[in-house]
Write a protein that holds these residues in place. Sequence first.
Motif, PDB file in Angstrom:
ATOM      1  N   UNK A 273     -10.101  -0.059   1.712  1.00 65.67           N
ATOM      2  CA  UNK A 273     -10.998  -1.036   1.712  1.00 65.67           C
ATOM      3  C   UNK A 273     -11.322  -1.781   0.677  1.00 65.67           C
TER       4      UNK A 273
ATOM      5  N   UNK B 226       0.808  -1.236  -0.110  1.00 65.01           N
ATOM      6  CA  UNK B 226      -0.015  -0.145  -0.030  1.00 65.01           C
ATOM      7  C   UNK B 226       0.842   1.223  -0.002  1.00 65.01           C
TER       8      UNK B 226
ATOM      9  N   UNK C  28       2.894  -1.268   6.500  1.00 65.37           N
ATOM     10  CA  UNK C  28       1.780  -1.702   5.945  1.00 65.37           C
ATOM     11  C   UNK C  28       0.442  -0.836   6.937  1.00 65.37           C
TER      12      UNK C  28
ATOM     13  N   UNK D 220      -5.205  -0.186   8.264  1.00 62.42           N
ATOM     14  CA  UNK D 220      -6.671   0.787   7.995  1.00 62.42           C
ATOM     15  C   UNK D 220      -7.889  -0.030   7.279  1.00 62.42           C
ATOM     16  N   UNK D 221      -7.435  -0.553   6.276  1.00 62.94           N
ATOM     17  CA  UNK D 221      -8.482  -1.015   5.639  1.00 62.94           C
ATOM     18  C   UNK D 221      -8.974  -2.443   6.386  1.00 62.94           C
TER      19      UNK D 221
ATOM     20  N   UNK E   8      -1.552   1.185   6.003  1.00 67.91           N
ATOM     21  CA  UNK E   8      -2.499   1.562   4.966  1.00 67.91           C
ATOM     22  C   UNK E   8      -3.523   0.413   5.003  1.00 67.91           C
ATOM     23  N   UNK E   9      -2.903  -0.659   4.819  1.00 69.33           N
ATOM     24  CA  UNK E   9      -3.379  -2.038   4.787  1.00 69.33           C
ATOM     25  C   UNK E   9      -4.231  -2.428   6.047  1.00 69.33           C
TER      26      UNK E   9
END
Lengths: 417, 417
Positions: free
Chosen positions: A332, A256, B354, B359-360, B356-357
């Motif tokens: 997401x 990401x 990671x 967060x998803x 941002x991953x």
Amino acid sequence: MIVPTPDMATTPEIAIVGGGIVGLVLAAGLTRRGVQVKLYEQARNFREIGAGIGFTKNTVGCMEKINPAVVTALRSGGAVNVSLDQQDPKSYLRWIDGYGQQREGDPMYQKPLLKLDAGVKGWETVRRDQFLEDLVKVIPEGVVHLRKRLDTIEDNEDVDKVYLNFTDGTRAEADAGKFWLCTLSTPVLAQPIPASTTVVVSDPNDWPQDKPTTARASRKDVFEALAGWCTPVRNLVELFPEELDQWALFDLFEYPVPKYNKGRVCLMGDAAHASSPHHGAGASFGIEDALCMSTLMSELIMDLREHRTSKATALRTAFDTYDKIRRTRTQWLVNSSRRVCDLFQQPEWANPAKRVKTESCFEEVKDRSFKIWHFDSTAMVDDTSREYRGSMNLATNKVKSVNGNNGVSVGHGTNKV
Amino acid sequence: MIVPTPDMATTPEIAIVGGGIVGLVLAAGLTRRGVQVKLYEQARNFREIGAGIGFTKNTVGCMEKINPAVVTALRSGGAVNVSLDQQDPKSYLRWIDGYGQQREGDPMYQKPLLKLDAGVKGWETVRRDQFLEDLVKVIPEGVVHLRKRLDTIEDNEDVDKVYLNFTDGTRAEADAGKFWLCTLSTPVLAQPIPASTTVVVSDPNDWPQDKPTTARASRKDVFEALAGWCTPVRNLVELFPEELDQWALFDLFEYPVPKYNKGRVCLMGDAAHASSPHHGAGASFGIEDALCMSTLMSELIMDLREHRTSKATALRTAFDTYDKIRRTRTQWLVNSSRRVCDLFQQPEWANPAKRVKTESCFEEVKDRSFKIWHFDSTAMVDDTSREYRGSMNLATNKVKSVNGNNGVSVGHGTNKV
């Protein structure tokens, strides 16, 4: 009444790198708001591979808000409302068992598993290339610059402009840049595309690093991948040509990007959140991005007209707001596309003893689809404006405070982050 | 005005097998509606192991609708509103990194990852045994029968009653039965429970078939399972006693029941949808079941008073409706508990690259938690009544049609399924 005249000093100049659907839709949104836009595309002309693309109602609503001409382009590009039933104008997304829950004596029977209601005109589909062709006509002359492949960007805080250097040795300047670089990451799938039928096949092997992202494949490969599938599916494959195109699909799940903005540079669409195609929502999320950014530019132009702040500060604040509003939802999608790929490929779904487990997976597919389709773009526009204005108050207060212009402690009580 | 007097002929007799929280809550709901209830429990007294249990606002709302005395029992059982902050009366569910995203020089720092707002009094927790003790007091005398372990059920279509045979050789009759059998299936986890701290540890090995579902474990086992975790977690384990209880946890994910009802027998609570504890919502979903069933019994009693149908037909229709209304949501919980277990145990979450991953994944945790917490029980009550009435019209029309009582084609236009 004094009507302020827009001039170069108060109008942001934005460079868009990459002329896919999302880049063009943003250009249509920004030019309509009076932004000076330059769009750079590396190809010699606009070209999309001729696969279909579908947009749900909420995405068409976003297009309408960005620039109604985009909706006109979509429909003049031949968008058709997906409905299988003459009596029922609603669009449904259907999941059918392909592993063969057969009805005795009827090899052509395909068991319906799930039918999701997307509403009237709930799913408008069009060929990518046709949509793109009509979309280009919406963009004013002088905006598009073809055969420009980006090499480097210079965003130096002390300099008023951002500079873009292209591989042909030319250079362009802008107040800020937005990018739809084709970002490649972990390969997830290989995809042969014959005519208008797309078959997505998981390949356990890694895609070789040094190989191009497309390759040749044969009908035989598809047959082997679909061994054990039901007769109607295998009959369809019979109609494929012997030789097929195979695309590697990549997403950003394992790598990401840490943030969507940095200074006056900002990532949108696939460059920010390339996902596998299992939700069919990649372009839609890019169009939501474009609505968020169009909203921010409207706010920013009003601020600049009132000389409330510098272009650089306003643009940094706008991009920061864009990251806040868009990052979580779009990341997401990357995650969820992986998840539904796993759900879609469970042979268990054809096991009658596990029917209740199958239902529980479909409940999840429904929730995920509705999160995509029922997105409230009006609420996003509101949130975007509110968030930007809140941050601008902080940002301008901070600037004043640093400059000591008014000799008073400004931002009192609102300066906390 | 003629007020019909309830009598045995028009009042259903329901046998509930299993006296856990959900069995008792249902008994409280049914007796309040005038149903003749007998509750059979195999133990010699009511006893829950003393771990805590929490209920979100929407579940307390269900209890209120079932029987307000249940809410009184919950609160007199010492339910406390979970709030860590004296200034903020809201409850939050917090996820904290346990793998050690350290702050330099501060080994006790625990990085907050996600904080979900459950609202004011959003999460009321109580000790299971205390709640059960006060819940028993709500049930009228004569309802509860202890030391009754079910052996077999007889539900013969030609016979008016359902018969329950117990292992002590005794036999009971009822119009219908509901069951909270302790159903065991695939083991997912082993769980040592010291005092009020619960540690849930995934164990890759199968739980032996012939071993009881509890075992002894040692503090050393927990230390080994949490190797690499941060200092505060390891300090907490230091406070555990040397010897610990270990529970095997089972769910019904791999062996779903095909349907929740069969004739005049019906599964509710864990017997229908035992799930792993990662959402902390197993009992809540059983309480939603109990509200659905209480609603159905109110409808059914009105029908019986008006002599619109036979008890057997009304009960079969009610149980069929219960299955329709409750199955998908509750099976989703079984599935979702497995999924969030996978999400919670990703060491990746501690990897800043990671973020941002991560967060998803939290976006997904939020969606799943809100699907549980924001359940609209008023809408479920409406749907339940509407669905039951619709089916009863069909069912009674069919009976009339079969009997040919009125010589007219009845159910015209509504008889389609």
